[in-house]
Design an enzyme around this catalytic site. Sequence first.
Site, mmCIF file in Angstrom:
data_model
loop_
_atom_site.group_PDB
_atom_site.id
_atom_site.type_symbol
_atom_site.label_atom_id
_atom_site.label_comp_id
_atom_site.label_asym_id
_atom_site.label_seq_id
_atom_site.Cartn_x
_atom_site.Cartn_y
_atom_site.Cartn_z
ATOM 1 N N VAL A 44 0.837 -1.200 0.000
ATOM 2 C CA VAL A 44 0.000 0.000 0.000
ATOM 3 C C VAL A 44 0.872 1.250 0.000
ATOM 4 O O VAL A 44 0.642 2.213 -0.752
ATOM 5 C CB VAL A 44 -0.969 -0.014 1.209
ATOM 6 C CG1 VAL A 44 -1.762 1.284 1.272
ATOM 7 C CG2 VAL A 44 -1.909 -1.217 1.139
ATOM 8 N N CYS A 45 1.913 1.229 0.840
ATOM 9 C CA CYS A 45 2.826 2.382 0.921
ATOM 10 C C CYS A 45 3.482 2.653 -0.429
ATOM 11 O O CYS A 45 3.694 3.807 -0.813
ATOM 12 C CB CYS A 45 3.924 2.132 1.950
ATOM 13 S SG CYS A 45 3.290 1.788 3.579
ATOM 14 N N THR A 46 3.821 1.606 -1.132
ATOM 15 C CA THR A 46 4.466 1.770 -2.441
ATOM 16 C C THR A 46 3.563 2.573 -3.374
ATOM 17 O O THR A 46 4.005 3.505 -4.053
ATOM 18 C CB THR A 46 4.775 0.376 -3.045
ATOM 19 O OG1 THR A 46 5.634 -0.311 -2.136
ATOM 20 C CG2 THR A 46 5.416 0.478 -4.406
ATOM 21 N N LEU A 49 3.309 6.383 -2.080
ATOM 22 C CA LEU A 49 4.451 7.270 -2.340
ATOM 23 C C LEU A 49 4.564 7.576 -3.840
ATOM 24 O O LEU A 49 4.938 8.687 -4.223
ATOM 25 C CB LEU A 49 5.749 6.667 -1.796
ATOM 26 C CG LEU A 49 5.849 6.526 -0.268
ATOM 27 C CD1 LEU A 49 7.295 6.579 0.192
ATOM 28 C CD2 LEU A 49 5.046 7.542 0.496
#
Length: 211
Positions: A44-46, A49
């Site tokens: 999810v973070c990928t 960002l």
Amino acid sequence: MTLRLGDIAPNFQAETSQGKIDFYEYLGDGWGVLFSHPADYTPVCTTELGAVAKLKEEFEKRNTKVMALSVDGLESHKGWISDINETQHTEVNFPIIADEDKKISQLYDMIHPNSNENFTVRSVFVIGNDKKIKLIITYPASTGRNFDELLRVIDSLQLTANYSVATPVNWKHGEDVVIAPAIKDQDIPEKFPKGHQVIKPYLRTTPQPNL
Ligand code: BEZ
């Protein structure tokens, strides 16, 4: 440390993917977004960002600098940034703090132990050009944030800061805004020369003043 709206955003110095940075120096006279994500090399973070990198021009239009944070180290950030660039078809163009000792996460209360003792939640702080905290949002690790919504809120916050207006439900850039209750009826024509509508004595609207 518990931070609330209107508090001064604490300054800090941090090791980041773009070198050592003093937060206040980085913000300069502009606005800022500081946001945490749980860990490097997570799906999810990928996507988050990558999305923020693609919004670079939108943040610039709003005179707003962006800084991310995770509790992983610089080497980890470096490898992960290259994955983000590859998979999200962009180039990460803002610093990511390597908060291995969790000092900044603790300063901004980004670790919620009943959610996870070791990792930060998805916190977002919007900081005004007066260094005061204007918005705090907290999402769980499993839900990616909506950064278009964040831009919408920054637009609203900047209108309030500059024009004594508020924004109504589901407001979008270009739509009418609400005149702040503190403004007296007799002062409206001079302050809002584009015109206004009185729907109720407490509900007065005007075209978006900065267009
Ligand atoms: C993620 O960033 O993909 C993630 C992190 C923690 C839990 C679930 C998803």
